[in-house]
Design an enzyme around this catalytic site. Structure first.
Site, PDB file in Angstrom:
ATOM      1  CG  ASP A   7      -0.439   0.259   2.526  1.00  0.00           C
ATOM      2  OD1 ASP A   7       0.784   0.515   2.622  1.00  0.00           O
ATOM      3  OD2 ASP A   7      -1.207   0.226   3.507  1.00  0.00           O
ATOM      4  CG  HIS A   8      -0.900   4.746   1.301  1.00  0.00           C
ATOM      5  ND1 HIS A   8      -1.967   3.866   1.389  1.00  0.00           N
ATOM      6  CD2 HIS A   8      -0.831   5.385   2.498  1.00  0.00           C
ATOM      7  CE1 HIS A   8      -2.529   3.989   2.576  1.00  0.00           C
ATOM      8  NE2 HIS A   8      -1.850   4.881   3.271  1.00  0.00           N
ATOM      9  CB  CYS A  64       0.300  -2.669   4.725  1.00  0.00           C
ATOM     10  SG  CYS A  64      -0.006  -3.665   6.193  1.00  0.00           S
ATOM     11  CB  THR A  66       1.317  -2.957  11.001  1.00  0.00           C
ATOM     12  OG1 THR A  66       0.134  -3.361  10.283  1.00  0.00           O
ATOM     13  CG2 THR A  66       1.064  -1.633  11.708  1.00  0.00           C
ATOM     14  N   GLY A  69      -2.562  -5.637   8.414  1.00  0.00           N
ATOM     15  CA  GLY A  69      -3.788  -5.571   7.614  1.00  0.00           C
ATOM     16  C   GLY A  69      -3.669  -6.346   6.316  1.00  0.00           C
ATOM     17  CG  HIS A  97       8.043 -26.139  10.949  1.00  0.00           C
ATOM     18  ND1 HIS A  97       8.241 -26.045  12.311  1.00  0.00           N
ATOM     19  CD2 HIS A  97       9.073 -26.878  10.471  1.00  0.00           C
ATOM     20  CE1 HIS A  97       9.343 -26.722  12.644  1.00  0.00           C
ATOM     21  NE2 HIS A  97       9.865 -27.231  11.536  1.00  0.00           N
ATOM     22  CG  ASN A  98       3.812 -22.311   9.329  1.00  0.00           C
ATOM     23  OD1 ASN A  98       4.479 -21.350   9.726  1.00  0.00           O
ATOM     24  ND2 ASN A  98       3.348 -23.229  10.156  1.00  0.00           N
ATOM     25  NE  ARG A 108       3.133   4.158   7.921  1.00  0.00           N
ATOM     26  CZ  ARG A 108       1.863   4.457   7.660  1.00  0.00           C
ATOM     27  NH1 ARG A 108       0.890   3.882   8.351  1.00  0.00           N
ATOM     28  NH2 ARG A 108       1.560   5.317   6.711  1.00  0.00           N
ATOM     29  CG  HIS A 132       6.343 -29.700   9.529  1.00  0.00           C
ATOM     30  ND1 HIS A 132       6.045 -29.206  10.782  1.00  0.00           N
ATOM     31  CD2 HIS A 132       7.619 -30.168   9.591  1.00  0.00           C
ATOM     32  CE1 HIS A 132       7.102 -29.355  11.569  1.00  0.00           C
ATOM     33  NE2 HIS A 132       8.061 -29.940  10.871  1.00  0.00           N
TER      34      HIS A 132
HETATM   35  C1  RB5 Z   1      -2.198   2.647   6.322  1.00  0.00           C
HETATM   36  O1  RB5 Z   1      -2.165   3.895   6.946  1.00  0.00           O
HETATM   37  C2  RB5 Z   1      -2.048   1.538   7.353  1.00  0.00           C
HETATM   38  O2  RB5 Z   1      -3.200   1.417   8.104  1.00  0.00           O
HETATM   39  C3  RB5 Z   1      -1.718   0.240   6.672  1.00  0.00           C
HETATM   40  O3  RB5 Z   1      -0.552   0.384   5.927  1.00  0.00           O
HETATM   41  C4  RB5 Z   1      -1.460  -0.959   7.564  1.00  0.00           C
HETATM   42  O4  RB5 Z   1      -0.552  -0.659   8.567  1.00  0.00           O
HETATM   43  C5  RB5 Z   1      -2.642  -1.662   8.064  1.00  0.00           C
HETATM   44  O5  RB5 Z   1      -2.565  -2.744   8.675  1.00  0.00           O
END
Ligand code: RB5
Length: 145
Positions: A7-8, A64, A66, A69, A97-98, A108, A132
């Site tokens: 994502d962005h 993304c 984190t 998501g 294993h998976n 981030r 497995h």
């Molecule tokens: C986008 O701002 C953020 O929510 C997304 O990149 C991610 O961290 C969601 O899980």
């Protein structure tokens, strides 16, 4: 062929990983997003997972902010085993294993150097099979509940 998408929040990390794979002559297909304009991570998860399920790509990398998501989204799709990994041990053992077919990363959360190391070990580690395989099959059977 490796599918990659983000994502962005993760454009720079995605581009660094693409360059890292290109330096090793590993073919990679970039499914976007391509600009910093806000987008929705489930849309990116969908196109990358579709490329894997169709056989167009063998494994995928999803990023993304984190990694949470986009990995949660990917794991809603039949046939996908997406592993969110921010340490070397997990990136290695989720393959062994998976039999994970996607590594998810948080742009981030970790830096580019570690992310590239995690991608390398993920792509270069084989599934162990055996006991497995039984467990992975049971995991996939949960899709039918
Ligand atoms: C986008 O701002 C953020 O929510 C997304 O990149 C991610 O961290 C969601 O899980």
């Amino acid at each position: 062929m490796i599918a990659i998408g983000c994502d962005h929040s993760a454009i720079e990390l995605k581009n660094n990983i693409i360059q890292h794979l290109a330096e090793q002559n590993i073919p990679v297909k970039d499914f976007g997003t391509y600009t910093k304009e806000a987008c929705d991570y489930p849309d990116i998860a969908e196109v990358v997972c579709t490329a894997i399920n169709s056989g167009e790509c063998d494994k995928g990398i999803l990023i993304c902010g984190t990694g949470i998501g986009i990995s949660m989204s990917a794991n809603k799709i039949h046939g996908i085993r997406a592993a969110l990994c921010h340490d070397y041990f997990s990136a290695k053992y989720t393959r062994m294993h998976n039999d994970s077919n996607i590594i998810a990363l948080g742009a981030r959360v970790i830096g580019s150097g570690l992310a590239c190391e995690l991608v390398d070990v993920f792509l270069n580690t084989a599934f162990e099979g055996g006991r497995h395989a039984t467990r992975v099959q049971k995991m996939m059977d949960l899709e039918n509940l």
